[in-house]
Design a protein around this motif. Structure first.
Motif, PDB file in Angstrom:
ATOM      1  N   LEU A 208      23.873  53.688  33.014  1.00 17.80           N
ATOM      2  CA  LEU A 208      23.066  54.422  32.037  1.00 17.80           C
ATOM      3  C   LEU A 208      23.775  54.621  30.704  1.00 17.80           C
ATOM      4  N   VAL A 209      25.129  54.707  30.735  1.00 21.66           N
ATOM      5  CA  VAL A 209      25.833  55.065  29.501  1.00 21.66           C
ATOM      6  C   VAL A 209      26.091  53.874  28.585  1.00 21.66           C
ATOM      7  N   VAL A 210      25.804  52.658  29.107  1.00 27.65           N
ATOM      8  CA  VAL A 210      26.207  51.474  28.348  1.00 27.65           C
ATOM      9  C   VAL A 210      25.626  51.466  26.943  1.00 27.65           C
ATOM     10  N   PHE A 211      24.334  51.840  26.819  1.00 27.40           N
ATOM     11  CA  PHE A 211      23.683  51.713  25.525  1.00 27.40           C
ATOM     12  C   PHE A 211      23.822  52.973  24.672  1.00 27.40           C
ATOM     13  N   TRP A 212      24.406  54.010  25.232  1.00 28.87           N
ATOM     14  CA  TRP A 212      24.546  55.245  24.462  1.00 28.87           C
ATOM     15  C   TRP A 212      25.665  55.052  23.425  1.00 28.87           C
ATOM     16  N   PRO A 213      25.378  55.303  22.151  1.00 30.50           N
ATOM     17  CA  PRO A 213      26.414  55.050  21.132  1.00 30.50           C
ATOM     18  C   PRO A 213      27.568  56.046  21.248  1.00 30.50           C
ATOM     19  N   ALA A 214      28.641  55.611  21.879  1.00 30.92           N
ATOM     20  CA  ALA A 214      29.802  56.478  22.058  1.00 30.92           C
ATOM     21  C   ALA A 214      30.568  56.586  20.743  1.00 30.92           C
ATOM     22  N   PRO A 215      31.221  57.708  20.506  1.00 31.78           N
ATOM     23  CA  PRO A 215      31.960  57.870  19.248  1.00 31.78           C
ATOM     24  C   PRO A 215      33.126  56.888  19.147  1.00 31.78           C
ATOM     25  N   ILE A 216      33.491  56.562  17.906  1.00 32.25           N
ATOM     26  CA  ILE A 216      34.624  55.664  17.669  1.00 32.25           C
ATOM     27  C   ILE A 216      35.769  56.473  17.098  1.00 32.25           C
ATOM     28  N   GLU A 217      36.915  56.376  17.733  1.00 30.31           N
ATOM     29  CA  GLU A 217      38.066  57.165  17.304  1.00 30.31           C
ATOM     30  C   GLU A 217      38.958  56.343  16.391  1.00 30.31           C
ATOM     31  N   GLN A 218      39.494  57.035  15.403  1.00 29.05           N
ATOM     32  CA  GLN A 218      40.521  56.386  14.597  1.00 29.05           C
ATOM     33  C   GLN A 218      41.846  56.968  15.065  1.00 29.05           C
ATOM     34  N   VAL A 219      42.674  56.133  15.659  1.00 36.77           N
ATOM     35  CA  VAL A 219      43.912  56.597  16.271  1.00 36.77           C
ATOM     36  C   VAL A 219      45.084  56.144  15.412  1.00 36.77           C
ATOM     37  N   ARG A 220      45.950  57.116  15.063  1.00 39.90           N
ATOM     38  CA  ARG A 220      47.143  56.763  14.305  1.00 39.90           C
ATOM     39  C   ARG A 220      48.322  56.840  15.269  1.00 39.90           C
ATOM     40  N   LEU A 221      49.075  55.769  15.377  1.00 37.93           N
ATOM     41  CA  LEU A 221      50.213  55.764  16.298  1.00 37.93           C
ATOM     42  C   LEU A 221      51.488  56.187  15.581  1.00 37.93           C
ATOM     43  N   ASP A 222      52.521  56.430  16.399  1.00 36.17           N
ATOM     44  CA  ASP A 222      53.801  56.869  15.850  1.00 36.17           C
ATOM     45  C   ASP A 222      54.366  55.864  14.844  1.00 36.17           C
ATOM     46  N   ASP A 223      54.190  54.578  15.170  1.00 31.54           N
ATOM     47  CA  ASP A 223      54.786  53.568  14.300  1.00 31.54           C
ATOM     48  C   ASP A 223      53.915  53.252  13.092  1.00 31.54           C
ATOM     49  N   GLY A 224      52.873  54.044  12.881  1.00 29.35           N
ATOM     50  CA  GLY A 224      52.090  53.885  11.662  1.00 29.35           C
ATOM     51  C   GLY A 224      50.867  52.992  11.808  1.00 29.35           C
ATOM     52  N   THR A 225      50.775  52.226  12.909  1.00 33.61           N
ATOM     53  CA  THR A 225      49.598  51.369  13.056  1.00 33.61           C
ATOM     54  C   THR A 225      48.371  52.219  13.363  1.00 33.61           C
ATOM     55  N   GLN A 226      47.233  51.704  12.925  1.00 35.34           N
ATOM     56  CA  GLN A 226      45.988  52.421  13.173  1.00 35.34           C
ATOM     57  C   GLN A 226      45.088  51.589  14.048  1.00 35.34           C
ATOM     58  N   ILE A 227      44.358  52.287  14.919  1.00 34.46           N
ATOM     59  CA  ILE A 227      43.433  51.612  15.817  1.00 34.46           C
ATOM     60  C   ILE A 227      42.082  52.269  15.670  1.00 34.46           C
ATOM     61  N   LEU A 228      41.059  51.444  15.657  1.00 31.30           N
ATOM     62  CA  LEU A 228      39.701  51.951  15.602  1.00 31.30           C
ATOM     63  C   LEU A 228      39.031  51.498  16.887  1.00 31.30           C
ATOM     64  N   GLY A 229      38.653  52.435  17.729  1.00 25.89           N
ATOM     65  CA  GLY A 229      38.068  51.961  18.971  1.00 25.89           C
ATOM     66  C   GLY A 229      37.438  53.043  19.800  1.00 25.89           C
ATOM     67  N   ARG A 230      36.770  52.570  20.870  1.00 23.24           N
ATOM     68  CA  ARG A 230      36.145  53.484  21.811  1.00 23.24           C
ATOM     69  C   ARG A 230      37.074  53.675  22.988  1.00 23.24           C
ATOM     70  N   ARG A 231      37.249  54.932  23.385  1.00 25.09           N
ATOM     71  CA  ARG A 231      38.106  55.236  24.521  1.00 25.09           C
ATOM     72  C   ARG A 231      37.366  54.819  25.799  1.00 25.09           C
ATOM     73  N   ILE A 232      37.958  53.938  26.588  1.00 21.91           N
ATOM     74  CA  ILE A 232      37.273  53.453  27.798  1.00 21.91           C
ATOM     75  C   ILE A 232      37.746  54.233  29.020  1.00 21.91           C
ATOM     76  N   ASN A 233      39.021  54.140  29.312  1.00 24.04           N
ATOM     77  CA  ASN A 233      39.554  54.897  30.447  1.00 24.04           C
ATOM     78  C   ASN A 233      41.046  55.065  30.252  1.00 24.04           C
ATOM     79  N   SER A 234      41.650  55.888  31.110  1.00 23.23           N
ATOM     80  CA  SER A 234      43.099  56.030  31.035  1.00 23.23           C
ATOM     81  C   SER A 234      43.658  55.930  32.439  1.00 23.23           C
ATOM     82  N   GLU A 235      44.905  55.484  32.505  1.00 27.93           N
ATOM     83  CA  GLU A 235      45.488  55.238  33.811  1.00 27.93           C
ATOM     84  C   GLU A 235      46.925  55.726  33.765  1.00 27.93           C
ATOM     85  N   ASN A 236      47.339  56.391  34.834  1.00 24.69           N
ATOM     86  CA  ASN A 236      48.698  56.880  34.887  1.00 24.69           C
ATOM     87  C   ASN A 236      49.548  55.859  35.626  1.00 24.69           C
ATOM     88  N   SER A 237      50.229  55.017  34.871  1.00 16.88           N
ATOM     89  CA  SER A 237      51.021  54.014  35.557  1.00 16.88           C
ATOM     90  C   SER A 237      52.467  54.457  35.621  1.00 16.88           C
TER      91      SER A 237
END
Lengths: 538, 778
Positions: A28-57
């Motif tokens: 059901l959630v596939v077509f729902w427009p999820a927010p897009i995050e602008q993520v700034r990393l420690d090393d200065g790179t920026q990422i624009l994306g949708r958070r999918i999942n997280s995993e504790n490795s």
């Protein structure tokens, strides 16, 4: 011990619940427009994306996966990226971030910089996002006005060309036959020469027309391709994307719930009414829905009359003896034969025997161009499914007729009606809910069955569908798409299976809805029939 | 009173009769069709088991110019549509006579001679009879090329170039002779034995045995320099070892890297040849009774050595890793198998014996067939791996295969005879599948490249690859998958059925039953997808939780029940819980799983080094596959639970109410009533339910296809996948050409599935019919 038995039931129900929840929550959630995050990393790179999942490795801490899209601009050509959670310096949701849905390479996430639309009638001022929307609207207009008629004409020419080619092949074959026959009718053969030459000339003419149209199309496309959207990606690099390739544009971070809902509705509509794009991972599933429905209907037409006939025979006409008992066991048994066995029967009998014979008999002239019926096709798949579901219909019919109380039959006979009249006027109307239940169950089974189809003609991408505007409109020899097979092939046989997964969940949800709807109907009908009969017998 | 006219009555009666006919016909047709399915599938597999026969295609007399005892070799060329069959006969003068096998007339004569030049050039035409050297012997190098040993000591390779297929049938075919390679006379004199192969367009390798058992290997290659002149480079290896006995036979592989030899006292020798020296060699006392090796030959692919001996036995040998090496650990084994040096030539199998010493062994150019001829003139066509004897001929001399391997030519006295090897179905021709026998299907077979006999299923490989066709891995896989599925589904479905039929209220029953029935309609492709894509990573990361839950859930249950014993003393609690136990049980289940997951992470960190799957492969030697039997248990289990549940519930609730009421009235508890009264009477029905569930699981295809990895391994580990009959059919039929061996094998898989489910369902059906009769009287 009662508790243990209860535990068993609880486990079964919980399992079913988990199943439903997984399908629903993912589908059901596939077509729902999820927010897009602008993520700034420690090393200065920026990422624009949708958070999918997280995993504790272990050893690396919490890892978050983002869908960053922009496949063709990525150094690894990836849609997804893992980011260590502790490296994230800051995140925010920029309102002006846009998603461009494109014909190729999936989505683009970024910011609109400016629009270059020399060929379009768009104001060159104001908010770039609204400018882009205007430009896209105007582009759609141009496409429907200039490009679509051309495409239709090219298609028409190709059809004509194919038809002419087939007539020519037929003529040549006939000529060859005449020359090789015992009578050696050279005269008739030479007479055909003129026909063939004429057809060849027509074909050449058509070919020229078609080439001219193709040229015209590429010119139009070229001029439309001048219209570009200049966009910035997460790193601020400017990219240009041709407006022609953009299907839809939206700003997920600044949409209100109403806008999101309408976006959702538009996507569902697209799913149900358009053909797939990008190797089935985007777009709609119309051909697959059509294939599934056509297959099930064709199967119903081919198998239900026979099943009812056999059921009526067993329930009403056959004398109860050893043979009939044996037959009954046989029919019950057939319902339990694995579907793959029916599939391989379809290959051996329908395709390699019947299809081969039909090809040799009627299509010998065009075999050099490829097989016609001697290969998988919707007719053979429907016949295979037909014999697979016939036992279900037989059993349901027989059962429905047998449970009708004796008195009903006897009163009909007492009024002087014949067996046939009793059957038609009394028994079948009474048994019809039961028979209907059998039909619906058979249809549900046929809609969900995939294994036999894999052997008898289902494909994942088809240039042609079994139904089109060309004579004879319904092409039974053609291969087809199927929702169930689409799940298998998109989930397991696409190279970019990660990006395709949302689509698979959507198709799964659709198929489950169809099948559960059908079988729910059957169960409801059956329960109602039971009550009715109970009342009648009392 | 209503009266009908006579006409109406006749019409009605006619309709009735017609309807009776149509309905009966329809019913019978459907039933016949359905039987036809089994017959059709069976019919397709039939050729796999048909006996072979040799059908005499043609027999003509030798041309009058050729004497029977002067024939050195004979060969056959068959057009692909069998419209043209030509024999070629080589006599001692080096002349090939081409004879049409239909008319018996000589089409053409062509003479070859040893060329003294370095490079064979134009085709030698029929030339003037002169004091030319004569051919002493001819050995077949390929179906249409012969190594000729000349009286002047030279060796040449004469190839018969067959007319191209595009030649019109009406025209007379023109054969050409081509001198592919030449070895000039050696200083050791006239060779006793020789074999010459063309290894490339202008290169060749030759092994020749001279007096005193000296073996000379000659490698030739021609290179073209800038001016276009060709120079021939020859490398010569002389083997003059002391041998255990006199040499009787040699065999060389087609690339010229392995040379085998046999001696008169039962020893086998081999040399591994480099460019210009011997790399390695060994002597093997092959036959302890010291019987002479009389004939050697290499099978297609040059891996298997075929040895014929003086006692009439034919044996197969190839290099395998010896047992002592195999016992070393898996890692060492991997490196060992890549080194051929560690392998030893081993006896693989002995074929059905002949009565006299073996004279000649000809290997088929297409498959694993051998033509074996002995001293008494008896010849057989044997297949090595399937150990079938396809045909037997008496009093024949000079046998040969056609290039397609299905036609055989031989000389019987003055007659040339050609046979077609084919299947025989009550005297009619049918296709033949020589590689299939009961033994290859059901027994372990020692295929090339394996270190011991194995049950193996593998159908794709290189050109001269032999398909491995054991059904056992698939049957094993089918039962393994079904076993794990039933292990989960059986107890769950039965306990659920018991609970729903006897312990819950009709209100709950009214929605639980349809809900579980709806589960049955869930397409298996959906389950396969969820299990393969969603569940696989969940189980992989939660393996410890899953295993721990097997302990924690019972523990939670026991703790709860101990508490419950106290609580139930209050009737209000008892009344509240009655018939609703499953809701509370669901809660307990969840608690159990949560407890398990609570403990699993520290446990995994502490004892399994953070990752249980790597720990397992390191310490237990258990490999965890991403697609495994646990997934199958859940996936296939879920497809059969609704079926078992529905049937078992029907059986349990059809036990007459009077019986349970009587039991309860006598003071039995609900559980005692179920266990001692209901279960015994319903047990046939429950048995039937399990049988039908089993049958359904056996035939499941999509889940097995999507969640097993389809690896034909044979161990019971729940952490491995398997290959099932059904998944194998779905997977391989697109690549199986109609009528081929693989196609028929897949039909055989379908027959096994059919028969298996048929037996299971019939047992269930008979039991159920009996049950119905039994309770019909209540």
């Amino acid at each position: 011990m009662v508790w243990v038995a209860g535990g068993g039931l609880a486990a079964v129900l919980l399992g079913a619940l988990i199943l439903i929840v997984v399908i629903l929550s993912n589908g059901l959630v596939v077509f729902w427009p999820a927010p897009i995050e602008q993520v700034r990393l420690d090393d200065g790179t920026q990422i624009l994306g949708r958070r999918i999942n997280s995993e504790n490795s272990i050893g690396r801490g919490l890892q978050v996966r983002f869908k960053t899209a922009n496949r063709e601009f990525d150094s690894q050509r990836q849609d997804f990226h893992w980011v260590a959670d502790d490296k994230i310096a800051s995140t925010d949701l920029p309102a002006e971030c846009v998603v461009l849905e494109r014909l190729a390479n999936g989505d683009f996430y970024g910011f609109v910089k400016e629009i270059k639309s020399p060929g379009l009638d768009v104001k060159q001022s104001g908010d770039p996002f609204h400018q882009l929307q205007d430009a896209l609207r105007s582009m759609d207009l141009h496409k429907t006005e200039e490009l679509d008629p051309l495409l239709r004409r090219i298609e028409g020419k190709t059809d004509e060309l194919n038809a002419v080619k087939l007539s020519r092949l037929k003529g040549e074959y006939r000529q060859k036959q005449l020359r090789n026959s015992a009578s050696h009718d050279e005269k008739a053969a030479t007479a055909l020469e003129g026909n063939i030459a004429e057809l060849k000339a027509v074909a050449g003419e058509l070919q020229k027309d078609s080439e001219r149209l193709v040229n015209q199309r590429s010119k139009v496309e070229e001029s439309l391709r001048q219209n570009l959207a200049i966009v910035l990606d997460a790193q601020g690099a400017s990219r240009s994307i041709a407006l022609m390739d953009v299907i839809r544009v939206y700003r997920p971070n600044s949409m209100n719930i109403l806008a999101k809902a309408s976006h959702y509705a538009a996507k569902v509509w697209e799913l149900l009414t358009t053909p797939p794009r990008e190797a089935n991972t985007e777009g709609g599933v119309l051909p697959a829905i059509f294939g599934t429905v056509a297959l099930v209907l064709l199967m119903a037409v081919l198998s239900f009359p026979l099943g009812v006939l056999a059921g009526v025979y067993l329930g009403e006409y056959a004398r109860d003896g050893f043979l009939v008992r044996l037959v009954r066991i046989g029919v019950n048994n057939l319902a339990g034969i694995p579907s793959i066995v029916y599939g391989i029967f379809g290959v051996g009998f329908f395709i390699n025997s019947l299809g081969h014979a039909i090809d040799e008999q009627f299509y010998a002239y065009r075999l050099a161009e490829g097989r016609v019926f001697h290969g998988g096709g919707v007719l053979w798949a429907a016949l295979t499914l037909g014999i697979l579901t016939v036992p279900v219909v037989i059993v349901a019919t027989e059962e429905a007729i047998r449970v009708i109380p004796r008195g009903v039959r006897e009163s009909s006979y007492a009024l002087g009606s014949t067996k046939f009249q009793t059957l038609i006027r009394v028994l079948l109307p009474l048994a019809s809910p039961g028979i209907m239940t059998g039909f619906i169950l058979a249809m549900a089974r046929a809609a969900g069955e995939v294994a036999p189809l894999m052997l008898t003609g289902v494909v994942s991408t088809a240039g042609t569908v079994p139904l089109d505007g060309r004579f004879p409109y319904l092409h039974l020899e053609r291969q087809f798409l199927h929702l169930g097979f689409q799940i298998y092939t998109v989930a397991f046989q696409t190279p970019n299976s990660e990006a395709a997964r949302p689509m698979v969940y959507v198709i799964t949800l659709l198929l489950v809805l169809i099948v559960l709807l059908l079988s729910g109907m059957a169960i409801l009908l059956r329960n109602r029939m039971r009550k009715q009969l109970q009342i009648k017998t009392i | 009173m209503v009266t009908f006219s006579q006409a109406t009555l006749t019409k009605v009666k006619r309709h009735d009769r017609m309807a009776r006919w149509v309905v009966t016909l329809g019913g019978v047709v459907v039933i016949v069709c359905v039987l036809g399915i089994l017959l059709m599938i069976l019919g397709t597999t039939l050729p796999l088991f048909l006996p072979a026969r040799a059908r005499l295609l043609a027999h003509v007399n030798l041309p009058p110019t050729v004497k029977a005892d002067a024939v050195l070799a004979i060969g056959i060329d068959v057009a692909s549509d069998y419209s043209r069959q030509t024999a070629h006969i080589l006599d001692a003068s080096g002349t090939f006579h081409f004879v049409d096998l239909f008319s018996g007339e000589v089409i053409q004569d062509a003479k070859t001679r040893p060329s003294s030049g370095t490079v064979p050039t134009a085709t030698p035409k029929v030339s003037e009879p002169s004091s030319q050297p004569t051919v002493l012997a001819a050995v077949r190098s390929s179906p249409a090329a012969y190594t000729l040993r000349w009286s002047d000591g030279s060796i040449s390779l004469a190839e018969v170039v067959l007319p191209s297929l595009s030649d019109k049938a009406s025209e007379r075919p023109k054969f050409l002779l081509k001198n592919r390679a030449n070895v000039p006379p050696d200083k050791f004199g006239v060779p006793r034995e020789a074999i010459l192969y063309a290894t490339g367009d202008k290169s060749s390798v030759c092994a020749a045995v001279y007096s005193h058992d000296r073996i000379v290997i000659t490698r030739q290659s021609a290179t073209e320099d800038l001016s276009g002149d060709e120079t021939t480079n020859a490398a010569r290896i002389v083997i003059a070892d002391t041998l255990p006995g006199p040499l009787t036979a040699i065999a060389l592989d087609r690339s010229g890297t392995m040379l085998y030899a046999g001696t008169a006292n039962g020893s086998l020798l081999w040399w591994r040849l480099g460019e210009d020296r011997v790399l390695d060699h060994d002597i093997l006392p092959a036959f302890l009774d010291k019987r002479a090796v009389t004939s050697l030959s290499l099978m297609l692919g040059d891996v298997t050595l075929v040895v014929g001996d003086a006692s009439g036995e034919v044996s197969n040998w190839f290099f395998v890793v010896p047992e002592s090496e195999r016992k070393s650990s898996a890692a060492e084994r991997r490196t060992a198998s890549s080194k051929k040096e560690l392998k030893k030539l081993a006896l693989i199998r002995t074929l059905a014996p002949h009565v006299a010493a073996i004279r000649e062994i000809v290997a088929s150019p297409r498959n694993r067939e051998l033509l074996i001829r002995d001293e008494s003139g008896a010849a057989t066509v044997d297949v090595t791996t399937s150990e079938r004897r396809l045909a037997k001929f008496d009093h024949v001399d000079r046998l040969a295969f056609s290039s397609r391997g299905d036609t055989i030519i031989g000389l019987t006295g003055d007659e040339i005879k050609a046979w077609h090897i084919e299947g025989s179905f009550f005297g009619h021709e049918s296709s033949l599948h020589p590689e299939v026998s009961w033994k290859t299907l059901l027994a372990p077979v020692w295929y090339e490249g394996l270190s011991e006999p194995e049950f193996a299923w593998q159908t794709t490989g290189g050109d001269d690859y032999e398909p491995k066709l054991s059904l056992i891995p698939m049957i094993f896989g089918t039962f393994k998958g079904t076993f794990y599925a039933m292990l989960l589904a059986g107890p769950l479905a039965l306990s659920a059925a018991a609970y729903v039929s006897h312990f819950t209220t009709p209100q709950f029953r009214a929605w639980i039953k349809p809900a579980i029935e709806m589960m049955a309609a869930l397409p298996s492709v959906v389950l396969g997808f969820l299990v393969g894509v969603w569940l696989a990573p969940v189980i992989r990361s939660g393996l410890v939780t899953l295993l721990l839950a097997l302990v924690s859930v019972p523990v939670v249950f026991i703790i709860f029940l101990l508490i419950w014993e106290q609580v139930r003393k209050r009737p209000a609690a008892e009344r509240q819980a009655r018939s609703r136990e499953f809701l509370l049980a669901a809660l307990l289940l969840i608690v159990g799983v949560v407890v398990a997951s609570w403990f699993s992470s520290p446990l995994e960190q502490r004892y399994f080094g953070g990752n249980v799957t790597t720990w397992m492969s390191k310490h237990l030697g258990v490999i965890y596959d991403q697609r495994n039997s646990i997934l199958i248990a859940f996936g296939v289990g879920f497809t059969v639970i609704p079926m078992i549940f529905t049937l078992a519930e029907d059986a349990l609730s059809s036990v007459p109410h009077g019986m349970t009421a009587a039991s309860m009235a006598l003071g039995a508890s609900r559980w005692q009533t179920l266990w001692h009264v209901v279960l015994p009477s319903a047990s046939p029905g429950i048995f039937a339910a399990i049988m039908i569930g089993f049958g359904r699981a056996v035939g499941e295809t999509m889940i097995f296809l999507m969640a097993t990895g389809s690896t034909p391994n044979m161990d019971l580990s729940p952490f491995n996948g398997m290959l099932t009959l059904s998944a194998n059919i779905a997977q391989e039929i697109p690549g199986a050409p109609a009528g081929g061996t693989l196609y028929r094998m897949l039909f055989l898989c379908a027959v096994i599935l059919f028969v298996l489910t048929f037996i299971l369902n019939t047992i269930a059906e008979v039991v159920r019919q009996r049950l119905r009769k039994k309770y019909g009287q209540f």
